[in-house]
Design a protein around this motif. Sequence first.
Motif, short mmCIF file in Angstrom:
data_model
loop_
_atom_site.label_atom_id
_atom_site.label_comp_id
_atom_site.label_asym_id
_atom_site.label_seq_id
_atom_site.Cartn_x
_atom_site.Cartn_y
_atom_site.Cartn_z
N SER B 59 0.83 -1.19 0.00
CA SER B 59 0.00 0.00 0.00
C SER B 59 0.87 1.25 0.00
O SER B 59 1.82 1.36 0.77
N GLY B 60 0.54 2.17 -0.89
CA GLY B 60 1.30 3.41 -0.97
C GLY B 60 2.38 3.41 -2.03
O GLY B 60 3.00 4.44 -2.27
N PHE B 61 2.59 2.28 -2.65
CA PHE B 61 3.60 2.17 -3.71
C PHE B 61 2.93 1.63 -4.97
O PHE B 61 2.13 0.70 -4.90
N VAL B 62 3.26 2.24 -6.12
CA VAL B 62 2.64 1.85 -7.37
C VAL B 62 3.68 1.54 -8.43
O VAL B 62 4.80 2.08 -8.40
N ILE B 63 3.27 0.73 -9.37
CA ILE B 63 4.19 0.25 -10.39
C ILE B 63 4.71 1.38 -11.27
O ILE B 63 5.86 1.35 -11.70
N ASP B 64 3.89 2.37 -11.53
CA ASP B 64 4.33 3.47 -12.39
C ASP B 64 5.48 4.25 -11.77
O ASP B 64 6.33 4.77 -12.47
N LYS B 65 5.50 4.33 -10.48
CA LYS B 65 6.54 5.06 -9.77
C LYS B 65 7.77 4.18 -9.50
O LYS B 65 8.90 4.65 -9.56
N PHE B 66 7.52 2.93 -9.20
CA PHE B 66 8.61 2.00 -8.84
C PHE B 66 8.54 0.72 -9.69
O PHE B 66 8.31 -0.37 -9.15
N PRO B 67 8.74 0.81 -10.98
CA PRO B 67 8.72 -0.42 -11.78
C PRO B 67 9.85 -1.36 -11.39
O PRO B 67 10.97 -0.91 -11.12
N ILE B 68 9.54 -2.63 -11.38
CA ILE B 68 10.49 -3.65 -10.96
C ILE B 68 10.61 -4.69 -12.05
O ILE B 68 9.62 -5.09 -12.66
N SER B 69 11.81 -5.14 -12.30
CA SER B 69 12.03 -6.27 -13.19
C SER B 69 12.66 -7.42 -12.43
O SER B 69 13.38 -7.21 -11.45
N ARG B 70 12.35 -8.63 -12.86
CA ARG B 70 12.91 -9.82 -12.21
C ARG B 70 13.13 -10.85 -13.33
O ARG B 70 12.41 -11.82 -13.45
N PRO B 71 14.17 -10.63 -14.13
CA PRO B 71 14.37 -11.47 -15.31
C PRO B 71 14.82 -12.90 -15.01
O PRO B 71 14.62 -13.79 -15.83
N ASN B 72 15.46 -13.12 -13.87
CA ASN B 72 15.90 -14.46 -13.51
C ASN B 72 15.97 -14.60 -12.00
O ASN B 72 15.59 -13.68 -11.26
N LEU B 73 16.46 -15.73 -11.54
CA LEU B 73 16.41 -16.04 -10.11
C LEU B 73 17.55 -15.42 -9.31
O LEU B 73 17.63 -15.63 -8.09
N THR B 74 18.42 -14.67 -9.96
CA THR B 74 19.54 -14.07 -9.22
C THR B 74 19.61 -12.55 -9.39
O THR B 74 20.53 -11.91 -8.88
N PHE B 75 18.66 -11.95 -10.07
CA PHE B 75 18.79 -10.54 -10.42
C PHE B 75 17.44 -9.84 -10.41
O PHE B 75 16.41 -10.42 -10.77
N SER B 76 17.47 -8.56 -9.99
CA SER B 76 16.28 -7.74 -10.03
C SER B 76 16.69 -6.28 -10.15
O SER B 76 17.81 -5.91 -9.77
N THR B 77 15.80 -5.47 -10.70
CA THR B 77 16.03 -4.04 -10.72
C THR B 77 14.81 -3.32 -10.19
O THR B 77 13.68 -3.78 -10.34
N LEU B 78 15.07 -2.20 -9.55
CA LEU B 78 14.03 -1.28 -9.10
C LEU B 78 14.33 0.07 -9.73
O LEU B 78 15.45 0.57 -9.62
N THR B 79 13.35 0.64 -10.39
CA THR B 79 13.49 1.98 -10.95
C THR B 79 12.69 2.96 -10.12
O THR B 79 11.51 2.69 -9.81
N VAL B 80 13.31 4.05 -9.75
CA VAL B 80 12.61 5.15 -9.08
C VAL B 80 12.36 6.19 -10.16
O VAL B 80 13.32 6.79 -10.69
N SER B 81 11.10 6.39 -10.51
CA SER B 81 10.76 7.20 -11.68
C SER B 81 10.34 8.60 -11.28
O SER B 81 9.80 8.83 -10.19
N ASN B 82 10.59 9.53 -12.20
CA ASN B 82 10.14 10.91 -12.01
C ASN B 82 10.42 11.37 -10.58
O ASN B 82 9.51 11.74 -9.84
N MET B 83 11.67 11.33 -10.22
CA MET B 83 12.06 11.54 -8.82
C MET B 83 11.81 12.95 -8.32
O MET B 83 11.89 13.93 -9.06
N SER B 84 11.51 13.01 -7.04
CA SER B 84 11.38 14.27 -6.32
C SER B 84 12.24 14.18 -5.07
O SER B 84 12.67 13.08 -4.69
N PRO B 85 12.50 15.29 -4.40
CA PRO B 85 13.33 15.24 -3.19
C PRO B 85 12.80 14.27 -2.13
O PRO B 85 13.58 13.72 -1.35
N GLU B 86 11.49 14.04 -2.13
CA GLU B 86 10.90 13.11 -1.16
C GLU B 86 11.33 11.67 -1.39
O GLU B 86 11.15 10.81 -0.51
#
Lengths: 112, 111
Positions: B59-86
């Motif tokens: 709750s409070g987190f959405v995919i558009d703001k924090f898209p995540i990829s998990r292409p395999n069992l040893t790797f993941s990425t988190l993107t912080v989009s359209n960043m603000s100081p918060e």
Amino acid sequence: LAKTTQPISMDSYEGQEVNITCSHNNIATNDYITWYQQFPSQGPRFIIQGYKTKVTNEVASLFIPADRKSSTLSLPRVSLSDTAVYYCLVGTPGTGGFKTIFGAGTRLFVKA
Amino acid sequence: SAVISQKPSRDICQRGTSLTIQCQVDSQVTMMFWYRQQPGQSLTLIATANQGSEATYESGFVIDKFPISRPNLTFSTLTVSNMSPEDSSIYLCSVSTGTQYFGPGTRLLVL
């Protein structure tokens, strides 16, 4: 997920034993209790995990009473380097792991 | 146990831009988690990422703001989009093998 309650902070002196108690009144049957330590600018580090009674490893002991509604992390003879935030967590291991929700933690200050 | 590395370890970004954080683990794991830790605060779970399926957001987190990829069992990425100081915070990757392990974190400062 069971909520946990810990003291916000504790002070101790080098060489003393420190006991940090955590309340988890709504712990579920399959839940385990896990404690983590976190230093500034680092990720939390696993300390100890238990289900019931007593668990001991090279750095700490974990005491869990029969009703499992609380637990106590015991750090023997603390040193200055034990100053950190300690988190008590309760969760159920599932297939491949379990999701962990962090509470506020206990800030331990060890003084010389 | 599991050894987790994150890249970058820290970054300073301008508002409105995006940053992708990488998480690499030394063994195959089913569940990976992304947390945020704001200064002086506890950790807050952002999402759970399982390989082969979409991430589950708290709750409070959405995919558009924090898209995540998990292409395999040893790797993941988190993107912080359209960043603000918060969004200035430490972002931590975590994996669970019955016991949960955490990466060293990525310290992000948004100006």
